[in-house]
Write a protein that holds these residues in place. Structure first.
Motif, PDB file in Angstrom:
ATOM      1  N   ASP A  49       0.794  -1.212  -0.101  1.00 52.33           N
ATOM      2  CA  ASP A  49       0.042  -0.114   0.006  1.00 52.33           C
ATOM      3  C   ASP A  49       0.981   1.173   0.069  1.00 52.33           C
ATOM      4  OD1 ASP A  49      -2.418  -1.128  -0.351  1.00 52.33           O
ATOM      5  OD2 ASP A  49      -2.900  -1.098   1.963  1.00 52.33           O
ATOM      6  N   GLY A  50       1.906   1.278   0.819  1.00 51.62           N
ATOM      7  CA  GLY A  50       2.892   2.488   0.811  1.00 51.62           C
ATOM      8  C   GLY A  50       3.428   2.752  -0.533  1.00 51.62           C
ATOM      9  N   LEU A  51       3.722   1.451  -1.048  1.00 52.05           N
ATOM     10  CA  LEU A  51       4.468   1.614  -2.574  1.00 52.05           C
ATOM     11  C   LEU A  51       3.417   2.219  -3.496  1.00 52.05           C
ATOM     12  CD1 LEU A  51       7.136   1.478  -4.335  1.00 52.05           C
ATOM     13  CD2 LEU A  51       6.445  -0.861  -4.466  1.00 52.05           C
ATOM     14  N   ALA A  52       2.303   1.747  -3.452  1.00 50.46           N
ATOM     15  CA  ALA A  52       1.179   2.241  -4.442  1.00 50.46           C
ATOM     16  C   ALA A  52       0.909   3.564  -4.260  1.00 50.46           C
ATOM     17  CB  ALA A  52       0.124   1.280  -4.070  1.00 50.46           C
ATOM     18  N   GLU A  53       0.987   4.272  -3.083  1.00 47.85           N
ATOM     19  CA  GLU A  53       0.768   5.354  -2.630  1.00 47.85           C
ATOM     20  C   GLU A  53       1.912   6.394  -3.298  1.00 47.85           C
ATOM     21  OE1 GLU A  53       0.004   8.408   1.197  1.00 47.85           O
ATOM     22  OE2 GLU A  53      -0.739   6.265   1.311  1.00 47.85           O
ATOM     23  N   LEU A  54       2.944   6.050  -2.999  1.00 47.12           N
ATOM     24  CA  LEU A  54       4.195   6.729  -3.687  1.00 47.12           C
ATOM     25  C   LEU A  54       4.206   6.873  -5.142  1.00 47.12           C
ATOM     26  CD1 LEU A  54       7.163   5.492  -1.442  1.00 47.12           C
ATOM     27  CD2 LEU A  54       6.085   7.836  -1.579  1.00 47.12           C
ATOM     28  N   MET A  55       3.739   5.644  -5.757  1.00 44.94           N
ATOM     29  CA  MET A  55       3.573   5.483  -7.427  1.00 44.94           C
ATOM     30  C   MET A  55       2.558   6.549  -7.770  1.00 44.94           C
ATOM     31  SD  MET A  55       6.169   4.149  -8.028  1.00 44.94           S
ATOM     32  CE  MET A  55       5.822   3.488  -9.684  1.00 44.94           C
ATOM     33  N   ARG A  56       1.287   6.689  -6.945  1.00 47.87           N
ATOM     34  CA  ARG A  56       0.136   7.731  -7.255  1.00 47.87           C
ATOM     35  C   ARG A  56       0.668   9.043  -7.234  1.00 47.87           C
ATOM     36  NH1 ARG A  56      -3.016   3.923  -4.374  1.00 47.87           N
ATOM     37  NH2 ARG A  56      -2.800   5.315  -2.508  1.00 47.87           N
ATOM     38  N   ASP A  57       1.407   9.147  -6.097  1.00 46.86           N
ATOM     39  CA  ASP A  57       1.813  10.698  -5.745  1.00 46.86           C
ATOM     40  C   ASP A  57       2.803  10.973  -6.891  1.00 46.86           C
ATOM     41  OD1 ASP A  57       0.167  10.668  -3.719  1.00 46.86           O
ATOM     42  OD2 ASP A  57       1.769  10.591  -2.212  1.00 46.86           O
ATOM     43  N   ALA A  58       3.656  10.105  -7.534  1.00 45.65           N
ATOM     44  CA  ALA A  58       4.711  10.465  -8.403  1.00 45.65           C
ATOM     45  C   ALA A  58       4.097  10.660  -9.801  1.00 45.65           C
ATOM     46  CB  ALA A  58       5.718   9.190  -8.331  1.00 45.65           C
TER      47      ALA A  58
END
Length: 138
Positions: free
Chosen positions: A128-137
Motif C-alpha cells: 500500500d505504501g509503494l502504491a501510494e508513492l507511485m500515485r503521488d509520483a
C-alpha cells in the motif's frame, strides 16, 4: 484486539518557579505506525494555546528509561529513582517534563503486547505504501 493504545500520564512541567504544575498528557501508540509513540499535551498547557502532539520513536522512549538518549527534537533520560525527563526542543523553545517512570514502563509493556519490539516491520503494509508513492509520483 484493539490496534491503538492511549494512556493518560501526569507530567510535571519544569519551570523557573519552584512549583511545577501538573499537565495531563496522553501517550498514544498505534500498531499501524509501529515504530512511533505520540505524546499529546492539551491546549491550556502550551504557549500557543493549542493542543500539541510530539511524535518520536518507541525505541527512544524505552532506551531513555535506562540512560540518556536522543539527539534531535526529543530527548529522554532517567531522573532519580522513579522519574523520567522528556525534553521537547522546538524553534520557540524547549519544554522539559518529568513523568513517572512506572507509567512509561506500563505504557511500553502494553505496546509490547500489541507489537513486540523487533517485529514492527510485520505491521507495515509495504504494498500500500509503494502504491501510494507511485500515485503521488504520477
Amino acid at each position: 484486539m484493539s490496534t491503538v493504545i492511549a494512556q493518560p500520564v501526569e507530567a510535571r512541567l519544569v519551570a523557573a518557579a519552584p512549583r511545577m504544575p501538573t499537565i495531563p498528557a496522553m501517550l498514544h501508540y498505534d500498531r499501524r505506525d509501529p515504530f512511533a509513540v505520540r505524546m499529546t499535551f492539551p491546549a491550556p498547557a502550551t504557549l500557543e494555546g493549542v493542543e500539541v502532539c510530539w511524535t518520536f520513536a518507541r525505541d527512544l522512549l524505552a532506551a531513555g528509561l535506562e540512560g540518556p538518549d536522543g539527539q534531535g527534537d526529543v530527548r529522554v533520560r532517567p531522573y532519580g529513582f522513579d522519574r523520567t525527563v522528556l525534553e521537547f526542543h522546538a524553534p520557540e523553545g524547549t519544554a522539559i517534563v518529568h513523568v513517572h517512570s512506572a507509567d512509561l514502563r506500563r505504557f511500553l509493556d502494553a505496546t509490547e503486547v500489541l507489537v513486540p519490539a523487533g517485529l514492527e516491520h510485520l505491521q507495515l503494509d509495504l504494498d500500500d505504501g509503494l502504491a501510494e508513492l507511485m500515485r503521488d509520483a504520477g
